[in-house]
Design a protein around this motif. Structure first.
Motif, mmCIF file in Angstrom:
data_model
loop_
_atom_site.group_PDB
_atom_site.id
_atom_site.type_symbol
_atom_site.label_atom_id
_atom_site.label_comp_id
_atom_site.label_asym_id
_atom_site.label_seq_id
_atom_site.Cartn_x
_atom_site.Cartn_y
_atom_site.Cartn_z
ATOM 1 N N UNK B 37 32.592 96.093 64.330
ATOM 2 C CA UNK B 37 33.095 94.752 64.635
ATOM 3 C C UNK B 37 32.127 94.050 65.581
ATOM 4 N N UNK B 38 31.951 92.744 65.408
ATOM 5 C CA UNK B 38 30.970 92.022 66.216
ATOM 6 C C UNK B 38 31.607 91.068 67.219
ATOM 7 N N UNK B 39 32.867 90.718 67.029
ATOM 8 C CA UNK B 39 33.493 89.847 68.026
ATOM 9 C C UNK B 39 34.792 90.469 68.504
ATOM 10 N N UNK B 40 35.213 89.981 69.674
ATOM 11 C CA UNK B 40 36.419 90.516 70.279
ATOM 12 C C UNK B 40 37.154 89.367 70.960
ATOM 13 N N UNK B 41 38.127 89.715 71.792
ATOM 14 C CA UNK B 41 38.933 88.684 72.438
ATOM 15 C C UNK B 41 38.081 87.676 73.195
ATOM 16 N N UNK B 42 37.047 88.135 73.867
ATOM 17 C CA UNK B 42 36.202 87.230 74.638
ATOM 18 C C UNK B 42 34.855 87.062 73.957
ATOM 19 N N UNK B 43 34.905 86.751 72.703
ATOM 20 C CA UNK B 43 33.761 86.496 71.856
ATOM 21 C C UNK B 43 32.921 87.746 71.603
ATOM 22 N N UNK B 44 32.162 88.192 72.600
ATOM 23 C CA UNK B 44 31.363 89.395 72.389
ATOM 24 C C UNK B 44 32.223 90.640 72.545
ATOM 25 N N UNK B 45 31.748 91.752 71.973
ATOM 26 C CA UNK B 45 32.441 93.019 72.185
ATOM 27 C C UNK B 45 32.073 93.564 73.559
ATOM 28 N N UNK B 46 32.811 94.591 73.980
ATOM 29 C CA UNK B 46 32.599 95.125 75.325
ATOM 30 C C UNK B 46 31.186 95.666 75.536
ATOM 31 N N UNK B 47 30.640 96.504 74.629
ATOM 32 C CA UNK B 47 29.268 96.973 74.858
ATOM 33 C C UNK B 47 28.279 95.813 74.942
ATOM 34 N N UNK B 48 28.516 94.771 74.155
ATOM 35 C CA UNK B 48 27.612 93.618 74.191
ATOM 36 C C UNK B 48 27.666 92.946 75.549
ATOM 37 N N UNK B 49 28.872 92.780 76.091
ATOM 38 C CA UNK B 49 28.991 92.161 77.411
ATOM 39 C C UNK B 49 28.305 93.006 78.475
ATOM 40 N N UNK B 50 28.461 94.334 78.376
ATOM 41 C CA UNK B 50 27.887 95.199 79.420
ATOM 42 C C UNK B 50 26.368 95.113 79.406
ATOM 43 N N UNK B 51 25.761 95.294 78.220
ATOM 44 C CA UNK B 51 24.303 95.224 78.174
ATOM 45 C C UNK B 51 23.835 93.810 78.525
ATOM 46 N N UNK B 52 24.575 92.808 78.037
ATOM 47 C CA UNK B 52 24.225 91.428 78.363
ATOM 48 C C UNK B 52 24.248 91.193 79.863
#
Lengths: 261, 631, 338
Positions: B37-52
């Motif tokens: 999955x590529x999107x989540x409740x806050x647009x990005x997924x959790x791993x994406x937010x962390x690395x971002x």
């Protein structure tokens, strides 16, 4: 800079210390596979660490009085040295925390890992430390060529260690049941502890390798001299610190305790 | 505006945004290729937010230019030892400067900003608590993806951590500004590292605040798993923010220790250092080492969430109590990091305003180290009810009670310093005295929590909340204000308004006593920590209302302070000489301090606090200027 | 010398006043809230000694400070410094050793009172406690009784064996004084000897999520005879509950459902069950759905599937893994709530 030793004497000392370290590592392995006494393993690790800290990392230099005024290179190197050691002290707390977690979660048990590979990567890292020491000694005696050659060997060995752990060991460990699948590499605390400890150490190896590249490249450009080579000393001390951490992590992961899986 | 856009701060923030999007985009792309999955409740997924978030923080540092000299060194290019600041006025403070005085002020401003944000959060949830039942943070409302009680939990948790970060930045501000001046040094030992330590705190604070908009988190500042393993993605931003800001504290502490070891003026032996330097050393020793443990404990939870590593997950054989050990190994000593510099400020300022030597200098200096060292072996007193091994409780009770001894030495020495002095009470002295009494209340309400049997009742109640607000206000907030009023003329050449200063003090102090005493009172009656609503049957509604009013009064007093602070920079009464008639070296030269500190080096020729000594010599002697080479 | 005498008197007066003031507020001789267990009395007497020490030490520092501020002020026009006193080693040793003695005394008293609190009665009644977001469940293994009220006999030691289903909770009854965390993955123990008959509340003291503030449970301490009667009633209810509705009702208690869902229409963390079955439910997305078997079953297994209007999204309720039969029993029970 005044030399307390000639270059060949310093080289010779490096060989002797390396032999001691190699024998102690063999002893460690022997103890682990025969009667596995934790106390002996701890004592051996502490002796190895002391040898590395004294003969490779030259901890006694912290105590050296630096001459000259506050703006001399010598005085600044003394200041930098304290800074570097304080940084290593701080960093050591990360690894101490990981060891604490390992002791708390696994106790006197250890994961099923490939012993031959473990011993091999440990040996590779130890040999790399030997060449690092040789490289630094060369630079301290103004031998730029010797420094570059030895550092290159160190770099290759370090890279070998890194790949050995991350590419080979992690995969083997996964096959031994420490993992389920990618995206979920660690089920149970044993896998979690193993990947986190080796991962954090591998991260430091990686930064050490970058550091080695930087000083090697600067040496190529002729930045360092017999008198002024703080960058080389810093890279060497950092590299030995990475080895120092492994001196404790190797027995903690591979040797201590009862095998479970 | 144009000049702001070209500042290091604006560049850094811009790059942080770009870096965040790049990092998050990278993970999103990889996930898309892997069919996840590529999107989540806050647009990005959790791993994406962390690395971002992580890449964003690093991008900030490169973008702001604070690392540019190091990058040159790595390529073998030498840089001049001192950079002249190209900027003037306010622009100096939004650009990278290597001057410890500028960095000290940058730290202080950011600390004040964060204190204001944290205080605002406190007022929001204090309003909610003014009466039982839900007032405006109801289950129907919705903000940032959170309903009322969830938002309450997020604000309350963020209040804790934002205040902690602001305190760390505040002490760094004072230490950075003052320590090199007291030592007679031109700058800190590592000016670039010093700038780096400050600038890394900025993306850290941004990450911390971003958690509010990403679903928040409902764990308190302690982030205990398993709750923190289930919280929304805001939890990860919180962890990341603390992790990044922690490096500010670690590297700053390293710099302070090396500076004190290597850059003291001639003749400044250990027992002739100004007492504040001892406090800075003690606090830095803790910050340098123990901080790694909070970083590690949060990192382990982050990885548990990202990769399912079961460190603290009982279902996978992990141990939730292990987290608490790792966490408190830093977080208890951390409170000594907060208070030791404040106690140092009290010891530093008292002799000036009572015109008497500091009573028992050596004892006070050693008591700082004593507190720091004992502080390392008391952490488990936060865990008396945690279900850890029972036999650990008694030794930790003993070690905790031992803290009373060096702390007692400080109190008695302060009283003896004041005794028989010739006391004046301008604003800084008022805050020093207020700090002593408030810290005393914090200190005395401590042993009941250290003694296991009474702690079983008090733990996790408002009694604890009152207790630590007393220690932190007495040990940090009051001395911090004292230090700002005291050294403000040194930095600006002007004084802060005395009437407003006194108003600030007389508004804040009584309100604060009411607040913390009331907190302890309702805590004993059964008010638990961290609750959005309380049982009206407890009969504490009216007390809560009083506490809320007291909270607003404190907020008002801080508003007065901030107005006074910024207004006095331009309009304050001129004060270029030795305003407080101090023996300290920084006051022997005109204010504001010249860019490279002392034009002439000085030598220490007597004791720092020899007030009232007949025929005594000054503390420091400046060298004669060399002829023809003036300045 | 005169100064020392005056301050000495001031210290004593202030210490007494502080103590009297704290006593008047209800925190010295008679501690609030009322002590309802044997352990509470031990803790309160420890606390009383602490209050005495605190009052004295507070006065010892503040009285000389306040006195100095009044008496040793700088006179107008006096620009000289005060007397040059650098320190006094005997005094410093004195105020190091003095507190040390106090610390040792309190350390001893603290350890002693902890020992008193933890005194084990081998005859203690064992009750199992289960904590979950956001409710308490109590099980009497001797009788096979499950309840969401904790009934205790007075003057008998009780041993609570506590487990958590999800996150860390903390069992605290202010009137009992003692507090103990409930940690997932392990059993923690809580020993108490209730002494005072009455109704109390257990309040969760460790932040456990959105509705942490409301995680309270009723506690009733009664005479042993009344306690036995209550147990007998519960056994009878359990025995009668062999119908699907009865089994369902027991399940909603043992799983902690009723901690958040009321059965009488009153609003709690979750929607009430009163009159729920068969009614039309308005959802957060604006649509309406009939609360039939499928809807209820889905809401139990996956609480996030549908969100009822006015309740938080995502749902704060954890998914429950129940068998089809169990769900059917619960639905049968829900049908009776009208």
């Amino acid at each position: 800079m005044s030399h307390t030793q000639t270059k060949s004497a310093a080289y010779g000392q490096g060989v002797v210390v390396f032999i001691y370290l190699a024998v102690l590592t063999a002893l460690e392995y022997f103890v682990a596979v025969t009667f596995n006494a934790v106390s002996i393993l701890v004592v051996v690790a502490v002796i190895k660490a002391a040898l590395v800290m004294y003969y490779f990392m030259h901890i006694y230099k912290l105590n050296e009085a630096s001459d000259g005024d506050e703006h001399s290179y010598d005085y600044k190197t003394g200041t930098n040295r304290i800074g570097l050691w304080l940084f290593l002290l701080s960093d050591a707390f990360v690894f101490a925390g990981l060891l604490t977690a390992r002791i708390n979660l696994l106790g006197l048990t250890r994961p099923h890992l490939n012993q031959t590979l473990g011993l091999a990567v440990t040996a590779v890292l130890l040999i790399s430390s030997f060449f690092m020491n040789r490289g630094e000694t060369a630079m301290a005696h103004g031998d730029r060529k010797g420094f570059m050659n030895n550092t290159l060997i160190t770099f290759v060995l370090g890279l070998g260690f890194l790949l050995g752990v991350v590419l080979v060991e992690w995969r083997l460990a996964a096959e031994e049941g420490l993992t389920a699948s990618f995206g979920n590499p660690a089920v149970g605390p044993m896998g979690a502890v193993f990947y986190m400890m080796t991962g954090m150490h591998a991260f430091h190896v990686l930064t050490g390798l970058i550091f080695l590249l930087v000083v090697w490249n600067n040496a190529r450009k002729g930045v360092y001299s017999e008198e002024k080579h703080w960058g080389v000393e810093a890279a060497a001390v950092y590299w030995h610190f990475v080895d120092l951490v492994w001196i404790f992590f190797y027995p903690a992961l591979y040797l201590i305790g009862k095998l479970v899986n | 505006m144009k000049r702001f856009i070209s500042s290091a701060l604006a560049h850094g923030l811009g790059w942080q945004l770009i870096g965040t999007l790049l990092g998050a985009g990278l993970i999103t792309g990889i996930r898309a290729l892997m069919g996840l999955s590529v999107t989540d409740r806050f647009f990005f997924t959790e791993p994406a937010w962390v690395l971002g978030g992580f890449i964003g923080a690093i991008s900030f540092l490169f973008g702001s230019g604070v690392t540019s000299d190091w990058m040159k060194w790595a390529r073998g290019i030498d840089t001049p030892e001192h950079h002249e600041d190209h900027h003037s006025g306010w622009e100096k403070y939004v650009n990278v400067s290597l001057d410890h005085k500028v960095i000290g002020i940058q730290y202080t401003i950011v600390a004040l900003a964060l204190i204001s944000i944290g205080g605002l959060f406190a007022l929001i949830f204090r309003t909610e608590l003014a009466a039982s039942q839900l007032q405006f943070l109801t289950t129907d409302m919705k903000l940032f993806g959170q309903n009322g009680p969830q938002l309450y939990n997020t604000l309350m948790s963020l209040h804790g951590m934002i205040m902690i970060v602001s305190i760390l930045l505040g002490i760094s501000g004072i230490i950075n500004y003052v320590v090199p001046l007291l030592l007679g040094a031109q700058d800190m030992a590592f000016p670039r590292l010093n700038a780096f330590s400050f600038w890394i705190a900025v993306p850290g604070a941004v990450l911390l605040l971003s958690s509010l908009f990403l679903g928040g988190f409902d764990t308190g500042w302690t982030g205990y798993p398993p709750l923190s393993a289930r919280a929304p993605v805001g939890m990860q931003m919180f962890f990341l923010g603390v992790f990044v800001a922690g490096w500010s504290s670690i590297l700053g502490a390293l710099n302070v220790i090396v500076t004190v070891l290597r850059m003291r003026a001639k003749g400044m032996t250990a027992m002739r250092m100004p007492i504040f330097v001892w406090a800075a050393i003690a606090t830095s020793l803790i910050a340098l080492t123990a901080t790694q443990f909070i970083g590690l404990s949060f990192q382990l939870v982050m990885f548990q969430r990202l990769f399912g590593m079961g460190f603290f997950d009982p279902a996978k054989g992990g141990n939730p109590v292990l987290f608490q050990h790792l966490f408190w190994f830093y977080s208890h000593p951390a409170v000594y990091v907060f208070i030791l510099p404040g106690l140092g400020v009290i010891s530093e300022l008292l002799p000036v305003f009572v015109r008497k030597p500091l009573f028992g200098y050596r004892w006070i200096a050693m008591s700082s180290l004593g507190i720091a060292l004992v502080g390392f072996v008391v952490w488990a007193h936060h865990m008396f009810t945690s279900g850890m091994n029972e036999y650990l409780r008694v030794p930790f009770m003993y070690s905790t009670l031992l803290v009373a001894i060096p702390t007692g030495v400080k109190f008695f020495s302060w009283v003896a310093t004041i005794w028989n002095g010739k006391i004046t009470t301008p604003t800084p002295m008022l805050f020093v005295l207020g700090g002593i009494v408030v810290f005393l209340m914090g200190g005395l309400s401590g042993p009941p929590n250290a003694i296991v049997s009474t702690d079983l009742h008090l733990h996790d109640t408002y009694f604890i909340v009152g207790h630590f607000h007393d220690t932190i206000f007495g040990g940090f907030v009051f001395p911090f204000f004292a230090a700002l009023y005291y050294w403000f003329p040194k930095a600006t050449g002007r004084r802060m308004n005395e009437t407003l200063g006194k108003l600030h003090f007389w508004l804040m102090t009584p309100a604060f006593f009411v607040l913390t005493f009331g907190m302890m009172y309702i805590g004993l009656l059964g008010m638990r920590r961290r609750i959005v609503d309380y049982d009206p049957a407890l009969g504490i509604d009216s007390t809560h209302l009083v506490l809320t009013i007291a909270g607003y009064l404190i907020g008002l007093s801080v508003v007065i302070f901030i107005y006074n602070f910024f207004n006095s920079i331009k309009n304050g009464e001129k004060a270029e000489g030795n305003v407080w008639n101090s023996r300290s070296p920084e006051w022997q030269v005109p204010s504001p301090m010249p860019v490279h500190n002392y034009d002439q080096p000085f030598e220490v020729i007597s004791e720092p606090y020899d007030y009232g000594l007949e025929g005594g010599s000054p503390y420091v002697k400046f060298s004669e200027p060399e002829s023809g080479k003036h300045q | 010398m005169r100064h020392f005498v005056i301050v000495g008197i001031l210290v004593i007066v202030m210490a007494v006043l502080t103590y009297v003031g704290l006593d008047a507020a209800g925190f010295a001789t008679q501690m609030n809230p009322v002590a309802a267990s044997a352990q509470a009395q031990t803790i309160d007497s420890m606390w009383h000694w602490e209050i005495i020490a605190m009052s004295f030490l507070f006065a010892l520092i503040v009285a000389p400070m306040a006195y100095s501020l009044v008496v040793f002020r700088k006179r107008k026009g006096d620009n000289t410094d005060a007397q040059h006193i650098e320190g006094n080693t005997a005094l410093e040793i004195g105020w190091t050793v003095g507190p040390l003695i106090l610390v040792v005394v309190f350390a001893y008293m603290g350890a002693y009172s902890l020992g008193e609190i933890r005194r084990v009665d081998p005859e203690a009644v064992v009750i199992k406690v289960k904590a979950q977001q956001f409710s308490w469940t109590f099980e009497y293994p001797e009788y096979g009784v499950v309840s969401n009220e904790l009934h205790l006999p007075a003057n008998k030691q009780v041993l609570l064996k506590m487990e958590s289903a999800d996150v860390i909770h903390s069992f605290w009854v202010p009137e009992f004084r003692v507090k103990q965390d409930v940690v997932p993955g392990r059993v923690t123990e809580y020993r108490i000897t209730p002494t005072l008959i009455g109704s109390y509340k257990v309040r969760c003291a460790e932040l456990c999520g959105t509705s942490h503030a409301y995680m309270e449970g009723a506690i009733v301490v009664s005479e042993e005879a009344d306690y036995d009667t209550w147990i007998a009633e519960q056994i009878a209810i359990a025995a009668a509950a062999q119908t699907p509705e009865g089994k369902g009702q027991l399940l909603t208690v043992s799983k902690g459902c009723v901690g958040c869902h009321s059965i009488d229409g009153s609003p709690l963390t979750g929607p009430t069950w009163f009159g729920l079955f068969g009614s039309d439910v308005k959802l957060a997305d604006g649509s309406t759905i009939t609360a039939d078997e499928a809807f209820i079953s889905q809401s139990i297994l996956d609480p996030n599937a549908t969100i009822v209007e006015g309740f938080p999204s995502p749902s704060v309720m954890p998914p429950y893994v129940l068998t089809e039969e169990e769900i059917a029993n619960i639905i049968a029970y829900l049908k009776t709530l009208k």
